[in-house]
Design a protein around this motif. Structure first.
Motif: not given
Length: 415
Positions: A349-350, A354-360
């Motif tokens: 997730a981290d 950091r790669d620019g995705l919206a993550v949950r």
């Protein structure tokens, strides 16, 4: 002090919850874009100022000073006041920091909380947020017209419906002296029908009688002489030029000869935008010219123009006075994990964030994989990656199935 009852927010305040915070951020973004594009620069003044600033600048006869200010004495026995409006503080800052040495006019905009002890109701809070501009150092009518056009453009970009612009002029204090005497004589003649409040300030500020809600006062003011019929020649010329510039910009308006505002420092141009979507509390924003304010707080004569717009009013008007539906947040990738695999799931997730995705990342340790997948559905996840004893697996996405590592999982989430 202690007790067993539930602690709640003070009356007249409200919490800015996440959905509203996002809508406010959009107002601020558009303000920065539109106002910044016109040469206005951001300024922030203290939330509390010396009480004298507002007593002298706003006006001792105003409701703001007499009834609505939050004033306290600090440990140094100095009287301080939570700011009830934005203009006086900006003008004080202009004077204190020598902004008269800059190329004139100086164009500033602000955004922040303000405080007035008013009757709390929907659209009218005791702590409220306001966006505003101040232009100092020019008396040219184009300054007035530009400010009005910018607020019109901003409210239009924000989708505020059913906008109406009321426009008027107070003239200059010297130019309206003859009219003032005429109005005072008229009010004295009908004094027995006026409210106690209006009677008490006939000599201090007779124009405020036009703003009264008292039935008897309203009947009297329906026949009162109007300032627009008694403007001095140069004041009338200034008002005519402002109207001509608005006509040229295609901004429609209604001339309102009874328009007044609750602060004493205004002169010449006055205006207010209203939205019929708000009902009784229809004002969205307004302001005008205040060419004598700098002198009231101890500075040299410096012309000024400004306006303030209520953020809560804007947000209410956008939805026709109704509470908006909760907004959905974008979710590019939802990371679910089996028991014992939290650390690699967290690392994935981290890396994706950091790669620019919206993550949950699911953070309820007792929730099983099936429950996590249901949560991912509710979040509207475009891609779901499961981390378990078999490694990484794309459960939903363009290419389902096992992936070699976090980099491959992120590539799959990008689709």
């Amino acid at each position: 002090m202690s007790g067993g009852g539930k602690v709640t927010a003070p009356r007249g305040t409200h919490d800015v919850l996440p959905d509203e915070a996002e809508r406010r951020a959009e107002v601020e973004r558009l303000a920065r874009e539109i106002l910044g594009g016109a040469g206005y620069r951001r300024i922030e003044t203290p939330i509390f100022e010396a009480t004298e600033l507002f007593a002298r600048g706003v006006g001792a006869s105003t409701d703001v000073v007499q009834k609505e200010m939050y004033t306290f004495e600090d440990r140094g026995e100095r009287s301080l006041t939570l700011r009830p409006e934005g203009t006086a503080g900006v003008v004080r800052s202009y004077l204190e920091h020598g902004m008269h040495k800059l190329p004139q006019p100086v164009k500033l905009w602000y955004w922040g909380p303000f405080f007035r002890y008013e009757r709390a109701q929907k659209g009218r809070q005791r702590q409220f947020w306001q966006l505003g501009i101040e232009t100092l150092g020019s008396e040219d009518p184009s300054v007035d017209a530009e400010g009005i056009v910018l607020l019109h453009r901003l409210l239009g970009a924000l989708g505020v419906p059913d906008l109406r612009l009321r426009l008027g002029s107070l003239g200059t204090p010297a130019g309206r002296e003859g009219y003032r005497e005429l109005l005072v004589a008229y009010l004295r003649e009908h004094e027995d029908r006026l409210s106690d409040e209006v009677r008490g300030r006939i000599d201090l500020n007779p124009l405020r009688a036009f703003d009264s809600d008292h039935p008897g006062t309203r009947e009297v003011m329906a026949g009162a002489p109007l300032l627009l019929d008694h403007l001095a020649e140069d004041d009338a010329a200034h008002f005519a030029e402002v109207r001509a510039l608005l006509d040229g910009a295609g901004v429609a308006y209604e001339i309102d000869p009874t328009l007044v505002r609750g602060l004493d420092y205004y002169s010449r141009t006055l205006f207010e935008f209203t939205s019929d979507a708000l009902g009784a509390q229809s004002g969205v924003g307004g302001g005008g010219r205040y060419d004598g304010l700098m002198e009231l707080i101890g500075g040299p004569a410096t012309p000024g123009f400004g306006w303030g717009a209520g953020i809560e009013r804007i947000l209410l008007a956008q939805t026709g006075g109704k509470d908006p539906e909760p907004a959905e947040q974008a979710c590019d990738l939802y990371v679910a994990w089996a028991d014992g695999h939290r650390a690699p799931a967290f690392a994935l997730a981290d890396a994706a964030a950091r790669d620019g995705l919206a993550v949950r990342l699911d953070q309820a340790p007792a929730r099983g994989l099936k429950g996590q997948l249901r949560r991912a559905d509710r979040a509207g996840a475009r891609t779901i990656v499961v981390v378990d004893e078999d490694g990484l697996r794309v459960e939903r996405g363009a290419e389902r199935g096992p992936v070699a590592d976090a980099r491959a999982a992120i590539a799959a989430a990008r689709g």
